[in-house]
Scaffold this active site. Structure first.
Site, PDB file in Angstrom:
ATOM      1  N   TYR A  10       5.854  49.024  61.701  1.00 31.22           N
ATOM      2  CA  TYR A  10       5.310  47.951  60.874  1.00 31.22           C
ATOM      3  C   TYR A  10       4.577  48.455  59.643  1.00 31.22           C
ATOM      4  O   TYR A  10       4.389  47.707  58.680  1.00 31.22           O
ATOM      5  CB  TYR A  10       4.382  47.072  61.714  1.00 31.22           C
ATOM      6  CG  TYR A  10       5.126  46.120  62.612  1.00 31.22           C
ATOM      7  CD1 TYR A  10       5.543  44.873  62.155  1.00 31.22           C
ATOM      8  CD2 TYR A  10       5.437  46.469  63.928  1.00 31.22           C
ATOM      9  CE1 TYR A  10       6.240  44.002  62.970  1.00 31.22           C
ATOM     10  CE2 TYR A  10       6.129  45.598  64.765  1.00 31.22           C
ATOM     11  CZ  TYR A  10       6.532  44.370  64.273  1.00 31.22           C
ATOM     12  OH  TYR A  10       7.219  43.505  65.083  1.00 31.22           O
ATOM     13  N   ASP A  30      11.889  58.745  62.634  1.00 32.21           N
ATOM     14  CA  ASP A  30      11.516  58.064  63.866  1.00 32.21           C
ATOM     15  C   ASP A  30      12.315  58.659  65.021  1.00 32.21           C
ATOM     16  O   ASP A  30      13.287  59.395  64.802  1.00 32.21           O
ATOM     17  CB  ASP A  30      11.745  56.559  63.765  1.00 32.21           C
ATOM     18  CG  ASP A  30      10.744  55.771  64.598  1.00 32.21           C
ATOM     19  OD1 ASP A  30       9.814  55.165  64.016  1.00 32.21           O
ATOM     20  OD2 ASP A  30      10.867  55.780  65.840  1.00 32.21           O
ATOM     21  N   LYS A 203     -12.294  52.060  58.551  1.00 29.66           N
ATOM     22  CA  LYS A 203     -11.137  51.328  59.073  1.00 29.66           C
ATOM     23  C   LYS A 203     -11.456  50.697  60.424  1.00 29.66           C
ATOM     24  O   LYS A 203     -11.157  49.517  60.668  1.00 29.66           O
ATOM     25  CB  LYS A 203      -9.945  52.287  59.204  1.00 29.66           C
ATOM     26  CG  LYS A 203      -8.762  51.727  59.985  1.00 29.66           C
ATOM     27  CD  LYS A 203      -8.139  50.514  59.311  1.00 29.66           C
ATOM     28  CE  LYS A 203      -6.908  50.067  60.075  1.00 29.66           C
ATOM     29  NZ  LYS A 203      -6.258  48.899  59.455  1.00 29.66           N
ATOM     30  N   ASN A 207     -11.860  46.273  61.413  1.00 29.42           N
ATOM     31  CA  ASN A 207     -11.246  45.515  62.508  1.00 29.42           C
ATOM     32  C   ASN A 207     -12.275  45.086  63.544  1.00 29.42           C
ATOM     33  O   ASN A 207     -12.136  44.033  64.164  1.00 29.42           O
ATOM     34  CB  ASN A 207     -10.135  46.339  63.147  1.00 29.42           C
ATOM     35  CG  ASN A 207      -8.945  46.484  62.225  1.00 29.42           C
ATOM     36  OD1 ASN A 207      -8.606  45.571  61.482  1.00 29.42           O
ATOM     37  ND2 ASN A 207      -8.306  47.641  62.242  1.00 29.42           N
ATOM     38  N   ARG A 243     -23.117  29.582  53.698  1.00 34.18           N
ATOM     39  CA  ARG A 243     -23.086  30.993  54.096  1.00 34.18           C
ATOM     40  C   ARG A 243     -22.612  31.183  55.537  1.00 34.18           C
ATOM     41  O   ARG A 243     -22.902  32.209  56.163  1.00 34.18           O
ATOM     42  CB  ARG A 243     -24.476  31.608  53.901  1.00 34.18           C
ATOM     43  CG  ARG A 243     -24.856  31.781  52.432  1.00 34.18           C
ATOM     44  CD  ARG A 243     -26.294  32.174  52.224  1.00 34.18           C
ATOM     45  NE  ARG A 243     -27.226  31.138  52.632  1.00 34.18           N
ATOM     46  CZ  ARG A 243     -27.521  30.058  51.907  1.00 34.18           C
ATOM     47  NH1 ARG A 243     -26.931  29.873  50.724  1.00 34.18           N
ATOM     48  NH2 ARG A 243     -28.392  29.166  52.343  1.00 34.18           N
ATOM     49  N   GLY A 254      -4.690  39.821  69.656  1.00 33.72           N
ATOM     50  CA  GLY A 254      -3.544  40.720  69.769  1.00 33.72           C
ATOM     51  C   GLY A 254      -3.435  41.617  68.556  1.00 33.72           C
ATOM     52  O   GLY A 254      -4.335  41.698  67.722  1.00 33.72           O
ATOM     53  N   CYS A 257      -4.385  46.442  65.891  1.00 37.90           N
ATOM     54  CA  CYS A 257      -5.666  46.794  65.247  1.00 37.90           C
ATOM     55  C   CYS A 257      -6.864  46.225  65.984  1.00 37.90           C
ATOM     56  O   CYS A 257      -7.645  46.957  66.581  1.00 37.90           O
ATOM     57  CB  CYS A 257      -5.656  46.319  63.796  1.00 37.90           C
ATOM     58  SG  CYS A 257      -4.442  47.158  62.754  1.00 37.90           S
ATOM     59  N   TYR A 310       1.645  37.634  68.342  1.00 35.23           N
ATOM     60  CA  TYR A 310       0.193  37.542  68.213  1.00 35.23           C
ATOM     61  C   TYR A 310      -0.198  36.939  66.865  1.00 35.23           C
ATOM     62  O   TYR A 310      -1.304  36.417  66.707  1.00 35.23           O
ATOM     63  CB  TYR A 310      -0.453  38.919  68.391  1.00 35.23           C
ATOM     64  CG  TYR A 310      -0.634  39.710  67.117  1.00 35.23           C
ATOM     65  CD1 TYR A 310      -1.772  39.573  66.330  1.00 35.23           C
ATOM     66  CD2 TYR A 310       0.353  40.597  66.673  1.00 35.23           C
ATOM     67  CE1 TYR A 310      -1.932  40.285  65.151  1.00 35.23           C
ATOM     68  CE2 TYR A 310       0.198  41.318  65.503  1.00 35.23           C
ATOM     69  CZ  TYR A 310      -0.944  41.157  64.748  1.00 35.23           C
ATOM     70  OH  TYR A 310      -1.090  41.862  63.581  1.00 35.23           O
ATOM     71  N   LYS A 311       0.740  36.988  65.910  1.00 32.58           N
ATOM     72  CA  LYS A 311       0.469  36.503  64.553  1.00 32.58           C
ATOM     73  C   LYS A 311       1.515  35.468  64.172  1.00 32.58           C
ATOM     74  O   LYS A 311       2.717  35.700  64.320  1.00 32.58           O
ATOM     75  CB  LYS A 311       0.517  37.677  63.565  1.00 32.58           C
ATOM     76  CG  LYS A 311       0.187  37.321  62.138  1.00 32.58           C
ATOM     77  CD  LYS A 311      -1.303  37.095  61.956  1.00 32.58           C
ATOM     78  CE  LYS A 311      -1.631  36.806  60.501  1.00 32.58           C
ATOM     79  NZ  LYS A 311      -3.060  36.483  60.331  1.00 32.58           N
ATOM     80  N   ARG A 318       2.887  42.829  69.405  1.00 33.50           N
ATOM     81  CA  ARG A 318       2.121  43.959  69.935  1.00 33.50           C
ATOM     82  C   ARG A 318       0.764  43.496  70.468  1.00 33.50           C
ATOM     83  O   ARG A 318       0.037  42.786  69.795  1.00 33.50           O
ATOM     84  CB  ARG A 318       1.915  45.015  68.849  1.00 33.50           C
ATOM     85  CG  ARG A 318       3.169  45.721  68.416  1.00 33.50           C
ATOM     86  CD  ARG A 318       2.905  46.662  67.247  1.00 33.50           C
ATOM     87  NE  ARG A 318       2.484  45.941  66.060  1.00 33.50           N
ATOM     88  CZ  ARG A 318       2.039  46.523  64.944  1.00 33.50           C
ATOM     89  NH1 ARG A 318       1.936  47.834  64.886  1.00 33.50           N
ATOM     90  NH2 ARG A 318       1.681  45.794  63.914  1.00 33.50           N
TER      91      ARG A 318
END
Length: 412
Positions: A10, A30, A203, A207, A243, A254, A257, A310-311, A318
């Protein structure tokens, strides 16, 4: 510039596509023979807008080639998975280590090596750097090593790889400068030079920030179900504050990340990372919460599962909490799964999934589920009930009962 990218998933494949589109010679490596054969025909294996056309053209122009083994290049980019070790939540660097070792025979003095895979703080200095030093290289002088994590949203990967600001974490300042030259081939956002350990933790914290805020929304949903308040109304009202920006609760977290990276920080400092671990536990508890409420709605029968990605609007499943929910429901219910974005021989059409079903369980926010064919559902189900765990269905006909995180208290 010739770039060799280890991992064509991905992140690796979109990155390869952009280097190829910007006049670089690219080798995508790969371990899957079938994937490599298809990529060399211009056939991609992920659902992501724009990538297919770029790879097809790059193959035709012979600026992109997929391979089972690395080749000599100016820059090597590692984009392999980094799961966590269940026993202690630490970052599993085995794939990264193997990838680094795989390029050793092809490295030459002056090359740049970039780790894009998300890794725990201090991993570049403590684990990855010694691999290349043992091979005889001096980092910062004849080999330039950096950690440059991606920050992209599935469905917008190409656009975000180009326009998002990029963290360039060099082991030395010279390493950061060399990595900056690599990403300068296509990145239009700011290139922010820093140390590798700062890039690693930045990073992970990006997340973790999102995971903690999702956990707050999920905890609110549980509280509201217990005390008899509409959680969705609470969120809407609270977010009118200039705010405040509460997230939407869901069936769990999911993706490669948010569901994993916070553990990398926790494993480094468990006594200090208490909020991080509690947020992970809260989000991990949501599949059980969904199952418990599904059982309250119907004690037995058939459940039509809508979506396992998941998205929304992607085929990325994943670490999807949908699979845990399905596994737990399968012990007591007949399960039929429909996901228009994932090719799976066991998945069925919406018609077949809802035929004689007692409950529709929405686990993903695909656009296709926001306006369902309610005539079909009413025809297929005797007493139509929908449990929408993504809170995306706004209105249903009178003959259909809708549960979401706004009215679960009705089940108590």
């Amino acid at each position: 510039m010739k770039v060799c990218i280890i991992g064509q998933g991905y992140i690796g494949l979109p990155t390869a596509a952009l280097f190829a589109r910007n006049h670089c010679e690219v080798v995508g490596v790969d371990i899957s023979e079938e994937m490599i054969k298809n990529l060399n025909k211009g056939i991609i294996h992920i659902e992501e807008p724009g990538i297919s056309d770029i790879i097809k053209k790059a193959v035709e122009l012979k600026v992109y080639k997929a391979s089972l083994t690395p080749q000599k290049a100016d820059a090597f980019i590692i984009t392999v998975p980094t799961p966590y070790i269940v026993e202690n939540y630490s970052c599993d660097l085995s794939y990264v280590i193997t990838a680094c070792e795989s390029i050793l025979p092809y490295l030459e003095k002056g090359n740049t090596v970039i780790i894009e895979s998300t890794i725990a703080p201090m991993s570049t200095d403590e684990t990855i750097k010694p691999i290349f030093e043992k091979a005889g290289f001096t980092i910062g002088k004849d080999l330039f090593l950096a950690h440059c994590p991606e920050r992209v949203l599935p469905g917008r990967i190409i656009d975000e790889l180009i326009h998002n600001d990029r963290i360039i974490g060099g082991v030395t300042p010279e390493c950061a400068k060399k990595a900056c030259e690599v990403y300068g081939q296509f990145v239009e956002g700011d290139l922010m030079l820093t140390e590798a350990k700062t890039a690693e933790l930045s990073k992970c914290m990006e997340n973790t920030f999102r995971d903690v805020n999702i956990a707050l929304a999920n905890e609110l949903a549980k509280i509201c179900a217990e005390i008899g308040v509409n959680a969705l109304d609470v969120i809407e009202m609270a977010n009118k504050h200039p705010r405040v920006n509460l997230h939407s609760p869901g069936p769990g977290v999911g993706g490669h990340c948010l569901a994993i990276d916070p553990y990398f920080i926790y494993a480094k400092a468990p006594e200090q990372a208490k909020i991080i671990k509690l947020a992970r536990d809260t989000n991990n508890s949501m599949p059980d919460f969904v199952v418990e409420n599904a059982k309250k709605i119907i004690p037995n029968g058939k459940i039509a599962i809508l979506g396992v990605s998941y998205k929304g609007n992607t085929g990325d499943d994943r670490e999807s909490p949908a699979y845990e929910i399905i596994a737990k429901l399968s012990t007591n219910y007949e399960i039929a799964i429909h996901d228009p974005h994932i090719t799976n021989p066991d998945f069925v059409s919406l018609d077949e999934a809802t035929k004689d079903a007692n409950l529709i369980l929405v686990l993903c926010d695909h656009n296709e589920f926001k306006n369902l064919d309610y005539d079909l559902i009413s025809k297929n189900m005797n007493n139509p009930i929908i449990f929408d765990t993504k809170n995306i269905i706004k209105e249903v006909p009178n003959e259909i009962k809708l549960y979401n995180y706004g009215n679960l208290y009705e089940l108590n």
